[in-house]
Design a protein around this motif. Structure first.
Motif, PDB file in Angstrom:
ATOM      1  N   GLY A  66      38.432  57.386 -19.960  1.00 56.32           N
ATOM      2  CA  GLY A  66      39.242  56.504 -19.149  1.00 56.32           C
ATOM      3  C   GLY A  66      38.500  55.998 -17.930  1.00 56.32           C
ATOM      4  N   ASN A  67      39.267  55.653 -16.891  1.00 57.52           N
ATOM      5  CA  ASN A  67      38.656  55.090 -15.678  1.00 57.52           C
ATOM      6  C   ASN A  67      38.940  55.916 -14.428  1.00 57.52           C
ATOM      7  N   LEU A  68      39.425  57.155 -14.622  1.00 52.77           N
ATOM      8  CA  LEU A  68      39.728  58.000 -13.470  1.00 52.77           C
ATOM      9  C   LEU A  68      38.452  58.239 -12.661  1.00 52.77           C
ATOM     10  N   CYS A  69      38.454  57.759 -11.421  1.00 54.71           N
ATOM     11  CA  CYS A  69      37.266  57.884 -10.572  1.00 54.71           C
ATOM     12  C   CYS A  69      37.692  57.873  -9.112  1.00 54.71           C
ATOM     13  N   ASN A  70      36.917  58.556  -8.286  1.00 54.07           N
ATOM     14  CA  ASN A  70      37.211  58.639  -6.859  1.00 54.07           C
ATOM     15  C   ASN A  70      36.290  57.756  -6.022  1.00 54.07           C
ATOM     16  N   LEU A  71      35.486  56.896  -6.675  1.00 57.19           N
ATOM     17  CA  LEU A  71      34.594  55.989  -5.956  1.00 57.19           C
ATOM     18  C   LEU A  71      34.885  54.539  -6.319  1.00 57.19           C
TER      19      LEU A  71
ATOM     20  N   PRO B 135      37.003  47.631 -12.647  1.00 60.12           N
ATOM     21  CA  PRO B 135      38.231  48.434 -12.705  1.00 60.12           C
ATOM     22  C   PRO B 135      38.419  49.167 -14.035  1.00 60.12           C
ATOM     23  N   GLY B 136      37.754  48.681 -15.083  1.00 62.52           N
ATOM     24  CA  GLY B 136      37.853  49.360 -16.374  1.00 62.52           C
ATOM     25  C   GLY B 136      37.152  50.695 -16.400  1.00 62.52           C
ATOM     26  N   LEU B 137      36.315  50.955 -15.384  1.00 61.83           N
ATOM     27  CA  LEU B 137      35.618  52.235 -15.290  1.00 61.83           C
ATOM     28  C   LEU B 137      35.883  52.935 -13.962  1.00 61.83           C
ATOM     29  N   SER B 138      36.795  52.407 -13.160  1.00 61.48           N
ATOM     30  CA  SER B 138      37.126  53.032 -11.871  1.00 61.48           C
ATOM     31  C   SER B 138      38.571  52.742 -11.490  1.00 61.48           C
TER      32      SER B 138
ATOM     33  N   ALA C 278      42.855  49.968  -8.175  1.00 57.90           N
ATOM     34  CA  ALA C 278      43.824  50.034  -7.077  1.00 57.90           C
ATOM     35  C   ALA C 278      43.441  49.063  -5.966  1.00 57.90           C
ATOM     36  N   GLU C 279      42.141  48.956  -5.689  1.00 57.11           N
ATOM     37  CA  GLU C 279      41.674  48.064  -4.630  1.00 57.11           C
ATOM     38  C   GLU C 279      41.970  46.603  -4.954  1.00 57.11           C
ATOM     39  N   VAL C 280      41.702  46.185  -6.190  1.00 56.06           N
ATOM     40  CA  VAL C 280      41.935  44.792  -6.545  1.00 56.06           C
ATOM     41  C   VAL C 280      43.426  44.487  -6.636  1.00 56.06           C
ATOM     42  N   THR C 281      44.237  45.497  -6.969  1.00 53.09           N
ATOM     43  CA  THR C 281      45.678  45.309  -6.994  1.00 53.09           C
ATOM     44  C   THR C 281      46.217  45.052  -5.584  1.00 53.09           C
TER      45      THR C 281
ATOM     46  N   ARG D 239      36.323  38.557  -8.766  1.00 54.43           N
ATOM     47  CA  ARG D 239      35.142  39.406  -9.034  1.00 54.43           C
ATOM     48  C   ARG D 239      35.080  39.826 -10.486  1.00 54.43           C
ATOM     49  N   TYR D 240      36.228  39.881 -11.150  1.00 52.77           N
ATOM     50  CA  TYR D 240      36.301  40.446 -12.491  1.00 52.77           C
ATOM     51  C   TYR D 240      36.786  39.386 -13.480  1.00 52.77           C
ATOM     52  N   LYS D 241      36.298  39.455 -14.692  1.00 49.78           N
ATOM     53  CA  LYS D 241      36.566  38.412 -15.669  1.00 49.78           C
ATOM     54  C   LYS D 241      37.963  38.514 -16.290  1.00 49.78           C
ATOM     55  N   LYS D 242      38.612  39.645 -16.133  1.00 54.01           N
ATOM     56  CA  LYS D 242      39.935  39.807 -16.723  1.00 54.01           C
ATOM     57  C   LYS D 242      40.783  40.721 -15.857  1.00 54.01           C
ATOM     58  N   LYS D 243      42.073  40.720 -16.127  1.00 55.88           N
ATOM     59  CA  LYS D 243      42.990  41.587 -15.417  1.00 55.88           C
ATOM     60  C   LYS D 243      43.056  42.939 -16.127  1.00 55.88           C
ATOM     61  N   PHE D 244      43.323  43.975 -15.353  1.00 55.06           N
ATOM     62  CA  PHE D 244      43.355  45.331 -15.897  1.00 55.06           C
ATOM     63  C   PHE D 244      44.718  45.962 -15.629  1.00 55.06           C
ATOM     64  N   ASP D 245      45.164  46.742 -16.587  1.00 51.83           N
ATOM     65  CA  ASP D 245      46.414  47.484 -16.456  1.00 51.83           C
ATOM     66  C   ASP D 245      46.084  48.971 -16.486  1.00 51.83           C
ATOM     67  N   GLN D 246      46.400  49.695 -15.430  1.00 50.96           N
ATOM     68  CA  GLN D 246      46.029  51.096 -15.333  1.00 50.96           C
ATOM     69  C   GLN D 246      46.540  51.925 -16.516  1.00 50.96           C
ATOM     70  N   LYS D 247      47.682  51.552 -17.068  1.00 49.62           N
ATOM     71  CA  LYS D 247      48.249  52.317 -18.187  1.00 49.62           C
ATOM     72  C   LYS D 247      47.298  52.366 -19.383  1.00 49.62           C
ATOM     73  N   ALA D 248      46.449  51.339 -19.517  1.00 50.19           N
ATOM     74  CA  ALA D 248      45.526  51.291 -20.658  1.00 50.19           C
ATOM     75  C   ALA D 248      44.432  52.346 -20.571  1.00 50.19           C
ATOM     76  N   PHE D 249      44.265  52.940 -19.374  1.00 50.73           N
ATOM     77  CA  PHE D 249      43.163  53.887 -19.165  1.00 50.73           C
ATOM     78  C   PHE D 249      43.629  55.323 -18.909  1.00 50.73           C
ATOM     79  N   ASP D 250      44.924  55.556 -19.020  1.00 49.99           N
ATOM     80  CA  ASP D 250      45.473  56.875 -18.686  1.00 49.99           C
ATOM     81  C   ASP D 250      45.532  57.834 -19.867  1.00 49.99           C
ATOM     82  N   TRP D 251      45.122  57.407 -21.049  1.00 51.31           N
ATOM     83  CA  TRP D 251      45.230  58.231 -22.251  1.00 51.31           C
ATOM     84  C   TRP D 251      44.510  59.578 -22.164  1.00 51.31           C
ATOM     85  N   PRO D 252      43.370  59.716 -21.425  1.00 46.54           N
ATOM     86  CA  PRO D 252      42.725  61.037 -21.396  1.00 46.54           C
ATOM     87  C   PRO D 252      43.553  62.114 -20.694  1.00 46.54           C
ATOM     88  N   LYS D 253      44.580  61.699 -19.946  1.00 45.40           N
ATOM     89  CA  LYS D 253      45.417  62.670 -19.239  1.00 45.40           C
ATOM     90  C   LYS D 253      46.498  63.261 -20.143  1.00 45.40           C
TER      91      LYS D 253
END
Length: 388
Positions: free
Chosen positions: A115-120, A127-130, A135-138, A146-160
């Motif tokens: 996923g993208n869970l990161c503290n930096l 955002p797909g890797l952090s 959160a910052e871009v939101t 800065r980024y070519k597409k929009k990101f949804d945090q729910k798409a990266f929460d599966w490892p939890k």
């Protein structure tokens, strides 16, 4: 079954890669990704993977493997070649049997982007890797460009999820190689428990590989590492001091060096501990002091030439900056000779300044600084990004 040496790759038979959204592919260089991790049986026996296997056995350069073909055409060491001389040569594998009748139970290499869970909030990341960048871009819509597409945090929460933990407990015990990246893999609380589920005999055959920002060390996990055949830790470092802190926003150089020393003092015989450095415009000026620092403590630096975002490629640097590096490094003869030689080579290859990239780099850093209350001009020498 015979196989063509120039195209054969073990990955579709022995490897599984998960991207940051939990999608499956044979390896991290593969152009396409397929279904979710929880449908791994369907994926492994899919027509797409069967067609890929057929191509690689019969001398056909599958288009999804273009990254490796390009590396090899340029005389480089592709991931295909690396896998073929590591995974394929493992003594316990019956390669001909697996080729003839592929079995998911024989998959031995798992490369998991957790996923993208990161503290930096690294300047060159996405955002797909952090989760911090997302959160910052939101909170700051002016950064959307800065980024070519929009990101949804729910798409990266599966490892939890508990389902993924159970998936790991089911499949990882058969592995001889496990690579865990993120995000930041050491932030996930279940890492130690999952690794402990690997049988003791299998641990003795298995290599663990982590790519980490080293903001956190779990001493209990490091004790478990002693049971494995080998543990590779690649720590990401961008220069020294304030340069590293600027590029890997949220990190502390003091904490990084403290944690590096902590690991060195553990004296784990099976540990291979190295530095990953992304060669890019914003940190280029700090390469020599960084190399001198790691020479002193005996750590090898592995170079990664940044290609995206394009405006951070070293083509954005002035010729003056690159000539200065070449002059200062010409008599270098330290431990990281291969690293310095690589930087010298790409500096010469991309000597000409692309002024459009320079302008884009400056604009991007200014926009980011406005949000973070930073100043790139206090980090990067003016001559490196001169626009005339």
């Amino acid at each position: 079954m015979s196989k063509k040496k120039d195209t054969f790759c073990v990955a579709p038979w022995y490897s599984v890669f998960l991207d940051s959204q939990g999608k499956l592919a044979p390896c991290c260089k593969f152009k396409n990704s397929y279904t979710n991790y929880d449908q791994i049986e369907k994926y492994f026996n899919s027509n797409e993977i069967k067609d890929l296997r057929h191509d690689l056995l019969n001398g056909i350069k599958n288009k999804n493997c273009s990254s490796c073909w390009k590396d090899e055409d340029n005389g480089g060491d592709s991931l295909r070649l690396i896998l073929n001389r590591t995974t394929a040569l493992h003594g316990s594998l019956n390669l001909s049997k697996q080729i003839k009748n592929p079995q998911l139970s024989e998959v031995k290499s798992f490369d998991l982007t957790l996923g993208n869970l990161c503290n930096l909030k690294c300047v060159m990341c996405t955002p797909g890797l952090s989760s911090q960048l997302l959160a910052e871009v939101t909170l700051n819509p002016q950064l959307n460009s800065r980024y070519k597409k929009k990101f949804d945090q729910k798409a990266f929460d599966w490892p939890k999820s508990e389902d993924f933990v159970k998936w790991c407990e089911r499949y990882l015990p058969q592995a001889i190689h496990i690579k865990l990246t993120g995000g930041e893999p050491f932030l996930l609380p279940w890492i130690h428990e999952v690794i402990e589920t690997i049988p003791e005999k299998q641990k003795a055959k298995c290599i663990l590989h982590f790519t980490t920002n080293l903001t956190k060390i779990d001493d209990k996990l490091f004790e478990t590492f002693k049971k494995f055949k080998a543990v590779w830790i690649s720590v990401s470092v961008e220069g020294t001091g304030s340069t590293h802190e600027y590029l890997r926003h949220g990190h502390s150089w003091e904490l990084l060096t403290k944690n590096i020393q902590n690991i060195l003092e553990k004296k784990i015989d099976s540990l291979v501990f190295k530095v990953n450095h992304v060669i890019q415009t914003p940190s280029y000026h700090s390469i020599i002091p960084m190399t001198e620092f790691f020479d002193k403590i005996g750590l090898e630096i592995h170079p990664i030439l940044l290609s995206n975002p394009k405006h951070f490629h070293i083509s954005a640097l002035t010729e003056e900056a690159k000539k200065e590096f070449l002059d200062k490094s010409k008599n270098y003869n330290g431990q990281n000779q291969k690293f310095i030689n690589f930087v010298r080579s790409v500096s010469q290859e991309y000597m000409k300044q692309d002024i459009l990239l320079t302008r884009a780099c400056v604009d991007d850093l200014m926009n980011l600084d406005a949000v973070r209350k930073n100043s790139y001009t206090g980090i990067i020498p003016e001559k490196n990004l001169r626009l005339y």
